[in-house]
Design a protein around this motif. Structure first.
Motif, PDB file in Angstrom:
ATOM      1  N   LYS A 266     -70.338 -13.392  16.861  1.00 31.74           N
ATOM      2  CA  LYS A 266     -70.148 -11.959  16.918  1.00 31.74           C
ATOM      3  C   LYS A 266     -71.294 -11.102  16.050  1.00 31.74           C
ATOM      4  O   LYS A 266     -71.547 -10.097  16.189  1.00 31.74           O
ATOM      5  CB  LYS A 266     -69.157 -11.342  17.005  1.00 31.74           C
ATOM      6  CG  LYS A 266     -67.972 -11.801  17.723  1.00 31.74           C
ATOM      7  CD  LYS A 266     -66.535 -11.018  17.719  1.00 31.74           C
ATOM      8  CE  LYS A 266     -65.901 -11.651  18.670  1.00 31.74           C
ATOM      9  NZ  LYS A 266     -64.431 -10.878  18.599  1.00 31.74           N
TER      10      LYS A 266
ATOM     11  N   THR B 237     -63.335 -13.647  23.950  1.00 25.47           N
ATOM     12  CA  THR B 237     -62.615 -12.431  23.580  1.00 25.47           C
ATOM     13  C   THR B 237     -61.231 -12.795  24.066  1.00 25.47           C
ATOM     14  O   THR B 237     -60.133 -12.138  23.514  1.00 25.47           O
ATOM     15  CB  THR B 237     -63.309 -11.475  24.735  1.00 25.47           C
ATOM     16  OG1 THR B 237     -64.518 -11.050  23.934  1.00 25.47           O
ATOM     17  CG2 THR B 237     -62.345  -9.995  24.626  1.00 25.47           C
ATOM     18  N   THR B 238     -60.925 -13.698  24.970  1.00 25.28           N
ATOM     19  CA  THR B 238     -59.679 -14.125  25.579  1.00 25.28           C
ATOM     20  C   THR B 238     -59.077 -15.144  24.341  1.00 25.28           C
ATOM     21  O   THR B 238     -57.772 -15.040  24.075  1.00 25.28           O
ATOM     22  CB  THR B 238     -59.695 -14.770  26.713  1.00 25.28           C
ATOM     23  OG1 THR B 238     -60.267 -13.836  27.806  1.00 25.28           O
ATOM     24  CG2 THR B 238     -58.185 -15.214  27.229  1.00 25.28           C
TER      25      THR B 238
ATOM     26  N   THR C 103     -77.456 -13.622  28.792  1.00 24.05           N
ATOM     27  CA  THR C 103     -76.322 -14.030  30.116  1.00 24.05           C
ATOM     28  C   THR C 103     -75.560 -15.171  29.502  1.00 24.05           C
ATOM     29  O   THR C 103     -74.469 -15.187  29.697  1.00 24.05           O
ATOM     30  CB  THR C 103     -77.246 -14.541  31.168  1.00 24.05           C
ATOM     31  OG1 THR C 103     -78.281 -15.728  30.806  1.00 24.05           O
ATOM     32  CG2 THR C 103     -77.922 -13.545  32.086  1.00 24.05           C
TER      33      THR C 103
ATOM     34  N   LYS D 247     -76.644 -12.445  18.312  1.00 19.79           N
ATOM     35  CA  LYS D 247     -76.963 -11.966  19.563  1.00 19.79           C
ATOM     36  C   LYS D 247     -78.434 -11.699  19.873  1.00 19.79           C
ATOM     37  O   LYS D 247     -78.734 -11.658  21.063  1.00 19.79           O
ATOM     38  CB  LYS D 247     -76.306 -10.362  19.529  1.00 19.79           C
ATOM     39  CG  LYS D 247     -76.169  -9.488  20.906  1.00 19.79           C
ATOM     40  CD  LYS D 247     -75.409  -8.446  20.797  1.00 19.79           C
ATOM     41  CE  LYS D 247     -75.368  -7.699  22.076  1.00 19.79           C
ATOM     42  NZ  LYS D 247     -74.580  -6.445  22.189  1.00 19.79           N
TER      43      LYS D 247
ATOM     44  N   ASP E 225     -73.258 -13.552  26.843  1.00 21.63           N
ATOM     45  CA  ASP E 225     -71.939 -12.739  27.414  1.00 21.63           C
ATOM     46  C   ASP E 225     -71.188 -13.657  28.117  1.00 21.63           C
ATOM     47  O   ASP E 225     -69.685 -13.723  28.079  1.00 21.63           O
ATOM     48  CB  ASP E 225     -72.572 -11.782  28.470  1.00 21.63           C
ATOM     49  CG  ASP E 225     -73.300 -10.619  28.330  1.00 21.63           C
ATOM     50  OD1 ASP E 225     -73.235 -10.307  27.256  1.00 21.63           O
ATOM     51  OD2 ASP E 225     -74.304 -10.188  28.890  1.00 21.63           O
ATOM     52  N   LYS E 226     -71.774 -14.991  28.353  1.00 18.88           N
ATOM     53  CA  LYS E 226     -70.652 -15.923  29.066  1.00 18.88           C
ATOM     54  C   LYS E 226     -69.676 -16.458  28.070  1.00 18.88           C
ATOM     55  O   LYS E 226     -68.438 -16.501  28.158  1.00 18.88           O
ATOM     56  CB  LYS E 226     -71.300 -17.096  29.685  1.00 18.88           C
ATOM     57  CG  LYS E 226     -70.550 -17.802  30.341  1.00 18.88           C
ATOM     58  CD  LYS E 226     -71.437 -19.262  31.032  1.00 18.88           C
ATOM     59  CE  LYS E 226     -70.832 -20.082  31.729  1.00 18.88           C
ATOM     60  NZ  LYS E 226     -71.640 -21.084  32.236  1.00 18.88           N
TER      61      LYS E 226
ATOM     62  N   LEU F 212     -69.081 -14.907  25.076  1.00 17.58           N
ATOM     63  CA  LEU F 212     -68.332 -13.582  24.544  1.00 17.58           C
ATOM     64  C   LEU F 212     -67.155 -13.432  25.343  1.00 17.58           C
ATOM     65  O   LEU F 212     -66.065 -13.251  24.876  1.00 17.58           O
ATOM     66  CB  LEU F 212     -69.166 -12.653  24.603  1.00 17.58           C
ATOM     67  CG  LEU F 212     -68.311 -11.268  24.021  1.00 17.58           C
ATOM     68  CD1 LEU F 212     -68.137 -11.285  22.517  1.00 17.58           C
ATOM     69  CD2 LEU F 212     -69.347 -10.041  24.225  1.00 17.58           C
ATOM     70  N   LEU F 213     -67.107 -13.520  26.606  1.00 23.06           N
ATOM     71  CA  LEU F 213     -66.009 -13.434  27.738  1.00 23.06           C
ATOM     72  C   LEU F 213     -64.829 -14.272  27.439  1.00 23.06           C
ATOM     73  O   LEU F 213     -63.731 -14.014  27.208  1.00 23.06           O
ATOM     74  CB  LEU F 213     -66.635 -13.464  29.093  1.00 23.06           C
ATOM     75  CG  LEU F 213     -65.466 -13.369  30.238  1.00 23.06           C
ATOM     76  CD1 LEU F 213     -64.824 -12.033  30.040  1.00 23.06           C
ATOM     77  CD2 LEU F 213     -66.004 -13.650  31.428  1.00 23.06           C
ATOM     78  N   GLU F 214     -65.177 -15.790  27.194  1.00 28.04           N
ATOM     79  CA  GLU F 214     -64.459 -16.663  26.701  1.00 28.04           C
ATOM     80  C   GLU F 214     -63.633 -16.545  25.293  1.00 28.04           C
ATOM     81  O   GLU F 214     -62.468 -16.496  25.230  1.00 28.04           O
ATOM     82  CB  GLU F 214     -64.814 -18.306  26.784  1.00 28.04           C
ATOM     83  CG  GLU F 214     -64.097 -19.096  26.329  1.00 28.04           C
ATOM     84  CD  GLU F 214     -64.492 -20.487  26.816  1.00 28.04           C
ATOM     85  OE1 GLU F 214     -63.929 -21.677  26.203  1.00 28.04           O
ATOM     86  OE2 GLU F 214     -65.681 -20.539  27.569  1.00 28.04           O
TER      87      GLU F 214
END
Length: 253
Positions: free
Chosen positions: A100, A121-122, A111, A105, A114-115, A117-119
């Motif tokens: 992070k 975050t969960t 792309t 970044k 973000d892919k 980061l989405l994982e």
């Protein structure tokens, strides 16, 4: 007379048949990460199958029973297995924190960033619920690497998870399911950035060399002389293969 030289001694020490008992307490140098580290190149971890990784992890060595508390006996020592899960969570959380960072970044294609980061975050709150922390040996660092090498990986004190509202038992189920995923953007990210540990070992090698030039210090001529010396065979007196102990002097005239 040579009395006492060739006579049998009655009080000779008895050979110890028992092997030294291997410990379950692990130090940082016992971990798989440390055992597989190749300080001047690439390690072979990426070429191993999961079965091979587990075989090496659970086998341990002459000093420790295993290289991860995840290999502890589930029925008789679930506490240490839990410690292994906690330390795994801690390692992944450290990776997420660095992922992070602004530098990362800027480095990664948006792309792909973000892919991942989405994982994460969960995944992050799940790991926070499982990260009960780790103990450390109370040793004062005196300018050496002793404190880091002697740091204990676990503590017997009661601990509780912090920083997450997720129930630890529920988090355990979710984390296990994540580990069983066939594909993972975050896992792929770790694989690429590990570089078979070459990025880390390269950074350390450069840092140590730079500190030698600055702090030893080493002049330009020192550097040149060292390289030239390396191109030649060492003198006979240096690194000689002659045995250090011989009967010379006993039978000589």
């Amino acid at each position: 007379m040579a009395s006492g030289l060739f006579e049998q001694v009655d009080n000779e020490p008895v050979e110890q048949d028992k092997k030294k008992e291997r410990r379950v307490k692990l130090f940082s140098y016992d971990s798989v990460a440390a055992q597989m580290l190749e300080p001047y190149g690439e390690n072979g971890l990426d070429s191993l199958t999961l079965q091979q990784v587990w075989a090496g992890t659970s086998k341990g060595n002459k000093s420790c029973v295993y290289h991860s508390h995840l290999a502890a006996d589930q029925s008789s020592d679930a506490w240490h297995v839990g410690a292994g899960i906690s330390m795994t969570a801690a390692a992944l959380l450290a990776a997420i924190a660095n992922f992070k960072s602004p530098n990362m970044k800027n480095l990664i294609v948006p792309t792909l960033y973000d892919k991942v980061l989405l994982e994460v975050t969960t995944l992050e709150p799940i790991l926070l619920a499982l990260n009960f922390g780790k103990g450390s040996a109370s040793a004062t660092d005196t300018g050496s690497f002793r404190a880091a090498k002697k740091a204990k990986l676990t503590t017997s004190a009661d601990v509780s998870a912090t920083g997450s509202t997720v129930d630890p038992a529920d988090a355990a189920v979710k984390f296990r399911n994540w580990l069983l995923q066939e594909k993972s953007a975050f896992r792929g990210f770790l694989f690429v950035l590990s570089g078979k540990n070459s990025y880390y070992s390269g950074q350390v090698a450069e840092l140590v060399a730079r500190s030698a030039v600055t702090c030893k210090p080493m002049s330009e001529q020192d550097f040149v002389n060292a390289v030239k010396a390396r191109m030649q065979k060492p003198e006979e007196g240096l690194g000689s293969k002659v045995a250090g102990s011989t009967p010379s002097g006993l039978f000589d005239a």
